[in-house]
Design a protein around this motif. Structure first.
Motif, short mmCIF file in Angstrom:
data_model
loop_
_atom_site.label_atom_id
_atom_site.label_comp_id
_atom_site.label_asym_id
_atom_site.label_seq_id
_atom_site.Cartn_x
_atom_site.Cartn_y
_atom_site.Cartn_z
N PRO A 130 0.82 -1.17 0.01
CA PRO A 130 0.08 0.00 0.02
C PRO A 130 0.92 1.17 0.12
O PRO A 130 1.81 1.25 0.72
CB PRO A 130 -0.93 -0.11 1.18
CG PRO A 130 -0.15 -1.10 2.30
CD PRO A 130 0.79 -1.98 1.27
N ALA A 131 0.23 2.32 -0.73
CA ALA A 131 0.99 3.54 -0.67
C ALA A 131 0.37 4.56 0.16
O ALA A 131 -0.79 4.51 0.81
CB ALA A 131 0.91 4.23 -1.99
N VAL A 132 1.39 5.77 0.54
CA VAL A 132 0.41 6.82 1.32
C VAL A 132 -0.30 7.56 0.33
O VAL A 132 0.26 8.15 -0.68
CB VAL A 132 1.56 7.50 2.16
CG1 VAL A 132 1.04 8.73 2.28
CG2 VAL A 132 2.62 6.88 2.80
N THR A 133 -1.54 7.65 0.66
CA THR A 133 -2.42 8.39 -0.08
C THR A 133 -2.42 9.92 0.09
O THR A 133 -2.91 10.24 1.40
CB THR A 133 -4.06 7.85 0.18
OG1 THR A 133 -3.71 6.46 -0.48
CG2 THR A 133 -4.95 8.50 -0.95
N ILE A 134 -2.37 10.61 -0.67
CA ILE A 134 -2.74 12.10 -0.60
C ILE A 134 -3.87 12.31 -1.43
O ILE A 134 -4.01 12.53 -2.59
CB ILE A 134 -1.46 12.96 -0.97
CG1 ILE A 134 -0.27 12.72 -0.42
CG2 ILE A 134 -1.75 14.47 -0.99
CD1 ILE A 134 1.04 13.14 -0.83
N GLU A 135 -5.10 12.83 -0.58
CA GLU A 135 -6.41 12.91 -1.39
C GLU A 135 -6.29 14.38 -2.38
O GLU A 135 -5.46 15.22 -2.23
CB GLU A 135 -7.18 13.24 -0.33
CG GLU A 135 -7.66 12.08 0.66
CD GLU A 135 -8.06 10.72 0.01
OE1 GLU A 135 -8.73 11.07 -1.09
OE2 GLU A 135 -7.98 9.65 0.47
N GLY B 20 8.75 3.31 -7.19
CA GLY B 20 8.23 4.60 -7.66
C GLY B 20 8.07 5.61 -6.60
O GLY B 20 7.31 5.20 -5.50
N VAL B 21 8.32 6.81 -6.68
CA VAL B 21 8.10 7.94 -5.79
C VAL B 21 6.56 8.07 -5.61
O VAL B 21 5.88 8.06 -4.39
CB VAL B 21 8.63 9.29 -5.98
CG1 VAL B 21 8.06 10.37 -4.89
CG2 VAL B 21 10.15 9.13 -5.98
N ASP C 17 6.46 -1.42 -5.31
CA ASP C 17 6.71 -0.51 -4.11
C ASP C 17 6.63 0.87 -4.74
O ASP C 17 7.36 1.38 -5.30
CB ASP C 17 8.07 -0.78 -3.57
CG ASP C 17 8.10 -2.20 -3.10
OD1 ASP C 17 7.58 -2.50 -1.99
OD2 ASP C 17 8.93 -3.26 -3.69
N VAL C 18 5.51 1.60 -4.05
CA VAL C 18 5.39 3.05 -4.32
C VAL C 18 5.18 3.90 -3.25
O VAL C 18 4.48 3.44 -2.09
CB VAL C 18 4.18 3.05 -5.42
CG1 VAL C 18 2.92 2.67 -4.77
CG2 VAL C 18 3.86 4.45 -5.80
N GLY C 19 5.90 5.06 -3.36
CA GLY C 19 5.72 5.99 -2.10
C GLY C 19 4.36 6.45 -1.66
O GLY C 19 3.68 6.41 -0.74
N PHE C 20 3.74 7.22 -2.68
CA PHE C 20 2.86 8.04 -2.51
C PHE C 20 1.78 8.16 -3.79
O PHE C 20 2.20 7.99 -4.99
CB PHE C 20 3.02 9.56 -2.37
CG PHE C 20 4.08 9.52 -1.31
CD1 PHE C 20 3.67 10.16 0.07
CD2 PHE C 20 5.52 9.79 -1.39
CE1 PHE C 20 4.49 10.27 1.04
CE2 PHE C 20 6.45 9.98 -0.40
CZ PHE C 20 5.79 10.16 0.97
N GLU C 21 0.58 7.91 -3.40
CA GLU C 21 -0.68 8.26 -4.42
C GLU C 21 -0.96 9.69 -4.38
O GLU C 21 -1.15 10.09 -3.22
CB GLU C 21 -1.94 7.53 -4.18
CG GLU C 21 -1.77 5.88 -4.19
CD GLU C 21 -3.05 5.03 -4.25
OE1 GLU C 21 -4.08 5.29 -4.91
OE2 GLU C 21 -3.08 4.27 -3.20
#
Length: 213
Positions: free
Chosen positions: A9-14, A165-166, A179-183
């Motif tokens: 799971p990534a960190v989600t930024i709405e 990816g970032v 592996d992804v940092g952020f949505e």
């Protein structure tokens, strides 16, 4: 054999996230008026990158990997990620011997993705045959570029491929992102080696990741 490990799971930024005010950060005066806000402070990116490195260590510890860094936007994230994997290798019972190879993809004109994709440095990737490959990219937008690259790499029959990816956009979800940092919201971002027509790469990557107006 071509294998993609399951995505973490990534960190989600709405999309409603307004970002941080530019007044809270230092940035070059020659970009005054060009930037909208700070979406992800550098320290947050670094903390998230450290966790991604740990995930990769958990998945691939004690296995040789080839890091395939996608230039130009991916160079800073790749360097930071590799540094953290090396640190974990030096301070744990598991280790990851790494080779690093660089390729360059170009598909953007101004802020628009085009149909033309040029791959530089990937003409002969026969050394990937039977290897565990970690593709490191900065950001995934439409996904067309990454899908083309994956097809190209797959032709050389690696043992396994992970994609780190970032960030990628909230409106798109890709099963191949391991592996992804952020949505993030679907807005054009610069900083942390991401550019607009080769500008903005000189932003102080120790501080911010910014939106273009």
């Amino acid at each position: 054999m071509f294998l993609l490990t399951s995505a973490s799971p990534a960190v989600t930024i709405e999309d409603s996230w307004p970002g941080y005010s530019l007044d809270l950060f230092s940035y070059p005066a020659h970009y005054a008026g060009d930037l909208d806000c700070v979406i992800i402070p550098h320290g947050v990116i670094m903390d998230r990158t450290e966790r991604l490195a740990r995930n990769i260590m958990d998945d691939l510890g004690n296995h040789d990997i080839v890091v395939l860094c996608v230039l130009k936007g991916g160079y800073q994230f790749s360097a930071d990620l590799v540094d953290r994997i090396k640190a974990l290798s030096c301070n744990s019972n598991r280790t990851i011997p790494m080779r690093v190879h660089f390729i360059r993809l170009k598909s953007y004109l101004n802020d628009q993705s085009t149909e033309d994709l040029h791959i530089v440095g990937a003409e002969d990737l026969s050394f990937l045959t039977g290897k565990n490959v970690l593709i490191v990219e900065a950001i995934v937008g439409t996904g067309k570029t990454m899908k083309t690259l994956l097809k190209h790499v797959q032709a050389f029959k690696p043992n396994m491929i992970k994609v780190a990816g970032v960030a990628f956009f909230l409106i798109t979800h890709f099963s191949y992102l391991s592996d992804v940092g952020f949505e993030i919201p679907n807005r054009f971002v610069v900083g942390y080696a991401l550019d607009y027509n080769e500008y903005f790469r000189d932003l102080n990557v120790s501080w911010y990741k910014c939106f273009i107006i």
